[in-house]
Design a protein around this motif. Structure first.
Motif: not given
Ligand SMILES: Cc1ncc(COP(=O)(O)O)c(C=O)c1O
Length: 385
Positions: A200-203, A177-179, A154-156, A83-87
């Motif tokens: 893994w999809q980020k940095v 920490a959501d890192a 905060g990515t957004t 589930g990626s970072d959310t999971g």
């Molecule tokens: C801070 C942050 N948390 C969670 C997510 C969600 O990540 P994912 O789509 O890999 O689950 C993102 C994705 O951009 C994010 O930037």
């Protein structure tokens, strides 16, 4: 004709002669590491059981590389989850929260998502501390007798916590920490982090699909001593017969992983190692952010959404554009995409209209530099039209 365009100018900026070599500035999935190609990936583990000798070995190798690059102490476990970072983050929330009061911090869309999870789904009545886009809340207001949910970067909004000094050493609660856009970009203080998650999809410039869950000893203790009141789906279960499912942290994933995504992550990690590990990656990110800042400082019509450099992201850098509304930004980003000058640089849909330019390690500084004149060109084209 000058290099830059002043606000309100009628002078048309020339179309730049040079394109960024890799115009991949998306904040997720992010640019692939330099030198990446599908052919460069190892494929021996594909089409095989992930529980075969080779499958297990590759998963373990991936975990070992992450540990090595992050300089993760032996006190902390690291596992690959669905589930990626959310999971990964929701797995942590669902398995550990409810044991004590919760504080949830939010200063942009993803932190707000965890607030919603805690308040509306888990119904934990959390203390919520918020800040506007571009800012972070008063971190000294956090009560560390609570479990604390927060987003490192905060990515957004392009705002991040400055460091881990605000996390109490003698905390009774756990730090979550959501890192995801922070690991491999900042030097993280692991002794202050009980739970960290990333994708893994980020940095790394890897793929989505899998999340990485890092657990400190106090998180493991929570898992083994506390059973939440709500049911847990199989993909969230980290405990078996009261004991941590240690296999998850040795590559025995809960369910079937994408070995292609794993091989892709291994490529990225080996690249990271070749440039000096996390330190080399942090240095690249800092250089990219500095190059972008120089572009911003030279243009009166561009600004930072996060005004304070101490809490400004060096990965997901969010920019304001004078006079721009959503339609302007859409046209601006569309124009640059059409030219092959910049992909995916419109700000996040819930953020104030602006640009967002990824400065993580997989982006080359020369490409950030090459982007400046293209920003001028798009701005002047749209102002003239
Ligand atoms: C801070 C942050 N948390 C969670 C997510 C969600 O990540 P994912 O789509 O890999 O689950 C993102 C994705 O951009 C994010 O930037």
């Amino acid at each position: 004709m000058t290099d830059t365009v002043g606000a309100g100018t009628n002078v048309l900026a020339a179309k730049p002669a040079t394109l960024p070599a890799r115009p991949h500035f998306s904040s997720g999935p992010c640019a692939k590491p330099p030198g990446w190609s599908p052919q460069a990936l190892a494929t021996e583990s594909l089409g095989r059981s992930h529980r075969s000798k080779i499958g297990k070995a590759r998963l373990q190798y991936c975990i070992d590389l992450m540990r090595e690059l992050l300089k993760l102490p032996d006190t902390h476990r690291i596992g690959i989850v669905p589930g990626s970072d959310t999971g990964a983050y929701e797995m942590a929330m669902w398995t550990m929260l409810g044991a004590r009061p919760v504080t949830a911090l939010a200063w942009e869309s993803f932190g707000e998502g965890w607030v919603t999870d805690a308040a509306k789904q888990l119904k934990l009545d959390p203390t919520i501390i918020r800040a506007d886009y571009g800012h972070i809340p008063d971190l000294d207001a956090v009560d560390w007798s609570n479990d604390v949910l927060f987003t490192w970067n905060g990515t957004t909004s392009g705002a991040r916590v400055p460091n881990g000094d605000w996390i109490a050493e003698d905390r009774e609660g756990l730090s979550f920490a959501d890192a995801t856009s922070a690991v491999f970009a900042y030097d993280l203080p692991w002794d202050k982090i009980d739970v960290a998650t990333f994708s893994w999809q980020k940095v790394l410039g890897g793929e989505g699909a899998h999340g990485v869950l890092i657990l400190g000893p106090r998180a493991v203790e929570r898992l083994e001593s506390y059973t939440p009141a709500w049911p847990l789906p199989k993909v969230f279960r980290l405990v078996s017969k009261g004991k941590l499912a240690e296999g998850v942290f040795k590559g025995e994933t809960i369910n079937t992983p994408s070995m292609l995504a794993v091989e892709d992550a291994i490529f990225a990690l080996e690249w990271g190692k070749s440039i000096g590990g996390a330190e080399g990656m942090v240095a690249r990110s800092n250089a990219n952010a500095a190059a972008l800042d120089a572009i911003v400082q030279a243009r009166p019509w561009l600004g930072h959404l996060a005004p304070d450099p101490a809490t400004r992201s060096t990965t997901s850098v969010c920019l304001t554009v004078e006079g721009a509304d959503e339609a302007f930004i859409k046209a601006f980003a569309g124009l640059l995409e059409k030219e092959g000058a910049a992909f995916d640089i419109a700000g996040y849909r819930d953020a104030p209209p602006g640009l967002r330019i990824w400065c993580g390690a997989t982006v080359d500084t020369a490409d950030i530099e090459a982007l400046g004149p293209w920003l001028d060109w798009a701005y002047s084209e749209l102002k003239a039209s």
